[in-house]
Design an enzyme around this catalytic site. Structure first.
Site, PDB file in Angstrom:
ATOM      1  N   LYS A 570       6.632 -14.962   3.492  1.00 27.57           N
ATOM      2  CA  LYS A 570       7.302 -13.606   2.973  1.00 27.57           C
ATOM      3  C   LYS A 570       8.468 -13.552   2.347  1.00 27.57           C
ATOM      4  O   LYS A 570       9.330 -12.734   1.790  1.00 27.57           O
ATOM      5  CB  LYS A 570       7.104 -12.568   4.217  1.00 27.57           C
ATOM      6  CG  LYS A 570       5.773 -12.396   4.493  1.00 27.57           C
ATOM      7  CD  LYS A 570       5.784 -11.206   5.518  1.00 27.57           C
ATOM      8  CE  LYS A 570       4.338 -11.226   6.170  1.00 27.57           C
ATOM      9  NZ  LYS A 570       3.468 -10.091   5.487  1.00 27.57           N
ATOM     10  N   LYS A 676       4.237   2.117   0.912  1.00 30.00           N
ATOM     11  CA  LYS A 676       5.130   3.158   1.544  1.00 30.00           C
ATOM     12  C   LYS A 676       6.216   3.241   0.802  1.00 30.00           C
ATOM     13  O   LYS A 676       6.828   4.403   0.631  1.00 30.00           O
ATOM     14  CB  LYS A 676       5.343   2.687   2.899  1.00 30.00           C
ATOM     15  CG  LYS A 676       4.281   2.482   3.517  1.00 30.00           C
ATOM     16  CD  LYS A 676       4.304   1.888   5.104  1.00 30.00           C
ATOM     17  CE  LYS A 676       2.906   1.527   5.694  1.00 30.00           C
ATOM     18  NZ  LYS A 676       3.255   0.428   6.892  1.00 30.00           N
TER      19      LYS A 676
END
Ligand code: GFP
Length: 824
Positions: A570, A676
């Site tokens: 990530k 989101k």
């Protein structure tokens, strides 16, 4: 007497709590009743008030909950069981109030008690029954299923300890147990009538039955009791309350009878713990935890209990006639974690209900559907055959038989190709043979899906290529989504109100309506209101960051955020290196490209993942240097947010300007945090990875800061990757490396960051930090420049929200419904 006794109208259990529920009782009366019932009603604290209030809200749901079950049963609706080892639900109160449309009533009721809703909300423990994206996806899906009036039950485990609580000690992560049930869980209903027993250990015996057929039994097992705890899942304003059924393990009463009889009563009672251990703790997602026996026990416990539950319900209505069972059921396996359900369903159908292999296989292979969530090899589950033989001997027999029959088919397809057989076998050969759970899941499922376009493409062209050649029709894509109820309507009231005013409230159920915003991107009034909403959210987050991290964030600065599990792929490291670069520029007085910004990183590292933990330490050390230099802080502030969880994200997401989605291309299956942020009007700086690609498609390159190698380029570069070349080519990166290597951030702890430095300089670095740095830096320059034009930035922000409709989990669930589940 107003309170009536509600009697059961079905075979469904009635909990003791539900017996005193009056369908006409108001929320206020219900609340009063629950407060009166407490021991010291006058000395109540916020925790007690929360508990009493949550019980009242649950009571209000009970009649609808019951009606939903009855309606599904009477309508004979097809049932979907969503089997998942993780459900990262977060808090339930605000979500329930929103979905049940009880906010106004709540305000009225709480006024009488001089308590604010937020005060009570803060008392609720997060239900942290998941690690990250996979578990949170399951929670979003439950909300969407209920909101779309679908008969879907979540099946999971009621862990006593959820995801650990993260503390920071001198910048290092320290794990603390998360005893989320300590104060009780007001939402759950224990349903003992659904108890089942789950067998372990023992051995298999065969015998010839009356018809001359060989039958098998699993004998001398150690049985564990599975006790059902139901949690309500209210749909959005549609009267449906679905169920999340969580299993708790307990000792059966007849445990260790032998020992009892030999007089060793206390020993036998003490052994009870072994059974109860099964659902004690959620496993962190960690390579070092792979292969742990207790984890397999959890997986089997969940799978067996859930299937027995489904079969019991079926048999209570249809007897042991399974002709229509497959038409009426789908089991969606959330990753391979519950894939042991496959041999377990075969076992139950054959050994318990007497079906033959072929009928049992037809049913199993027509009801199982598998979702893959990762391509990372260390996350693909393999269990030692030895462990199965010991713990689940009957299931091992069945897996061998499935494999033998399936390999016949492979041999037919690729005649004479022994390598192919070995490569595709469910059993991996070697000194220690293993069962490849993903292969088992593919062989037995009628549907196999990836979670974003690129991910599915990489599955079918890479990892599962041979399977795709054999069964192309099984494979499909279902790009993830997130629920707009929790992630916009509930967590961002400032923006939600603005949207309601402009577009009406329809967007909450149909997020595609947000696209209407595109017509208003030049509307000055909207732009002003949009900015005001963001500022107010930023002020709130700044207060939280001050409280949690002791760092002052200035809402006038750009909020640049990366929150997610800490993992090398990530690439939180890339972000930290960029912070170091900015710090260096500012110290040198090179301020041309600088836009004042506050950088926030948050996330947990798996307890056994040393490198991820070291990244947290690096972030904290760099933050310390940045925040303590008065020359730097007018331009840059940096904080690591401790104990990142669902509730924290609800506060962070609405306040973010720039969302960091910077994984190495080809590694992040989808991402859901990215969606989101987009919904809440953040701009993304990101790679062509996972669902970023589809987000970019929707919003266009002008409203997205794209950088980095593509997945193909990463693969092509791998054999001759030379980080030194990239470091030498980039002045910025060279300077960052020098500063890091000089020990500037660890003066008192020499050498601690060497593993990080080495990883960047290593030609085998799979995450290719050095290769992407310069392109990342340039994208950051672009973002910084854009932020200096607030009008234009806000227009881009509006366009991001407008384009986020496709990433509602309602859309995703609509696709599961039509293309996999086939339910109305
Ligand atoms: C995993 C994958 C993500 C994906 C989610 C849900 O999440 O890319 O979005 O599953 O499918 F890695 P994490 O557990 O990594 O957060």
């Amino acid at each position: 007497e107003r309170k009536v006794k509600v009697t059961s109208t079905s075979d469904e259990p009635v909990s003791p709590a539900s017996l005193i529920c009056d369908p006409c009782e108001t929320l206020g009366a219900c609340f009063e009743r629950h407060i009166d019932k407490s021991l010291a009603p006058k000395e109540r604290d916020d925790q007690e008030l929360f508990y009493a209030f949550a019980l009242s809200v649950k009571d209000q749901m009970l009649p609808k909950w019951r009606a939903t079950r009855q309606q599904d049963r009477e309508a004979g609706n097809k049932r979907v069981a969503y089997l998942s080892l993780e459900f990262l639900m977060g808090r339930a109160l605000s979500n329930a109030l929103l979905n049940l449309d009880m906010n106004q009533e709540t305000e009225q009721v709480l006024k009488d008690y001089a308590v604010a809703l937020e005060q009570l909300e803060e008392q609720e423990h997060d239900a942290g029954l998941g690690n990250g994206g996979l578990g949170r996806l399951a929670a979003c899906f439950l909300d969407s299923c209920a909101s779309q009036d679908l008969n879907v039950t979540g099946y999971g485990i009621r862990y006593e300890y959820g995801m650990f609580a993260q503390k920071l000690w001198d910048g290092y992560q320290v794990e603390r147990p998360d005893r989320w049930l300590r104060d009780g869980n007001p939402w759950e209903v224990r349903v003992p009538s659904h108890n089942v027993t789950v067998p372990f250990f023992g051995h298999t015996e065969s015998y010839i039955d009356r018809d001359g057929k060989r039958q098998y039994t699993w004998v001398e097992t150690q049985d564990v009791l599975a006790v059902a705890y139901d949690m309500p899942v209210p749909g959005y304003r549609n009267e449906r309350i679905n169920t999340l059924r969580l299993w708790k393990s307990e000792a059966t009463d007849d445990f260790d009878l032998e020992e009892f009889n030999q007089g060793d009563y206390t020993e036998a009672v003490a052994r009870k713990n072994l059974a109860e251990q099964i659902t004690m703790v959620l496993y962190p997602n960690d390579a070092s935890e792979n292969g742990k026996e207790l984890r397999l026990r959890q997986q089997y416990f969940l799978s067996s209990a859930s299937l027995q539950d489904l079969l019991n319900t079926w048999v209570s209505q249809h007897g042991a006639d399974f002709t229509d069972f497959a038409r009426q059921h789908v089991m969606q396996l959330n990753d391979t974690h519950p894939s042991v359900a496959i041999p377990e369903l075969m076992r139950l159908l054959m050994d318990k209900y007497g079906l033959g292999w072929d009928q049992a296989w037809t049913i199993t292979s027509q009801t199982m559907a598998y979702t893959n969530h990762t391509l990372l090899p260390e996350a693909l589950e393999r269990w030692p055959v030895r462990m199965f033989a010991h713990m689940l001997p009957r299931l091992l027999d069945i897996i061998y038989e499935i494999n033998a029959r399936y390999l016949d088919m492979v041999a037919h397809h690729w005649p004479g190709d022994g390598d192919k057989l070995r490569a595709m076998s469910i059993i991996e050969e070697g000194d220690e043979p293993h069962i490849r759970m993903a292969y088992l899941a593919i062989v037995a499922s009628f549907s196999v899906n990836g979670v974003a376009g690129l991910h599915t493409q990489l599955l079918t062209s890479g990892l599962f290529k041979d399977f795709y050649a054999l069964w192309p029709e099984k494979f499909n894509n279902k790009t993830n989504g997130v629920t707009p109820r929790r992630w916009l309507a509930q967590s961002n009231p400032a923006l939600a109100q603005l949207l309601n005013k402009r577009l009406g409230e329809g967007w909450v159920k149909d997020l595609s309506r947000l696209s209407a915003l595109n017509a208003f991107t030049d509307d000055k009034e909207l732009i002003k209101a949009w900015q005001a909403a963001k500022q107010s959210n930023k002020r709130q987050l700044a207060a939280l960051v001050k409280q949690e991290c002791g760092v002052s964030f200035d809402p006038k600065m750009m909020f640049d955020v990366q929150v997610k599990r800490i993992h090398e792929y990530k690439r939180q490291l890339l972000n930290i290196l960029h912070v170091i670069h900015l710090y260096h520029l500012i110290q040198q007085g090179k301020l041309t490209d600088i836009t004042p910004r506050c950088v926030l990183i948050g996330g947990k590292a798996a307890p056994g993942y040393a490198m991820a933990k070291l990244l947290i330490k690096l972030a904290n050390n760099v933050a310390h240097m940045v925040n303590s230099d008065p020359l730097v802080t007018p331009y840059l502030r940096f904080a690591f947010y401790p104990n990142y969880n669902v509730s924290a994200m609800e506060r962070i997401c609405p306040a973010t300007d720039l969302s960091e989605q910077i994984s190495t291309a080809g590694k992040e299956a989808s991402g859901t945090g990215n969606m989101k942020f987009m919904m809440n009007g953040a701009l993304t700086i990101g790679t062509l990875d996972g669902a970023n690609i589809e987000m970019l498609e929707e919003v266009g390159e002008d409203n997205f800061f794209l950088f980095g190698l593509t997945a193909d380029e990463v693969e092509a570069l791998k054999p001759h990757y030379d980080p030194q070349h990239f470091i030498a080519k980039s002045q910025a990166l060279s300077e960052v490396m020098s500063l890091l290597e000089s020990g500037h951030f660890n003066l008192l702890e020499p050498g601690i960051f060497d593993p990080i430095i080495d990883s960047i300089r290593c030609p085998k670095d799979p995450w290719m930090i050095a290769a992407d740095f310069e392109s990342y830096r340039l994208a950051q320059v672009q973002a910084a420049k854009s932020y200096r034009d607030p009008h234009h930035w806000t227009q881009m922000s509006i366009r991001n929200t407008a384009a986020s409709g496709r990433f509602s989990s309602d859309v995703t669930i609509g696709q599961y419904r039509d293309e996999i589940w086939g339910i109305a």
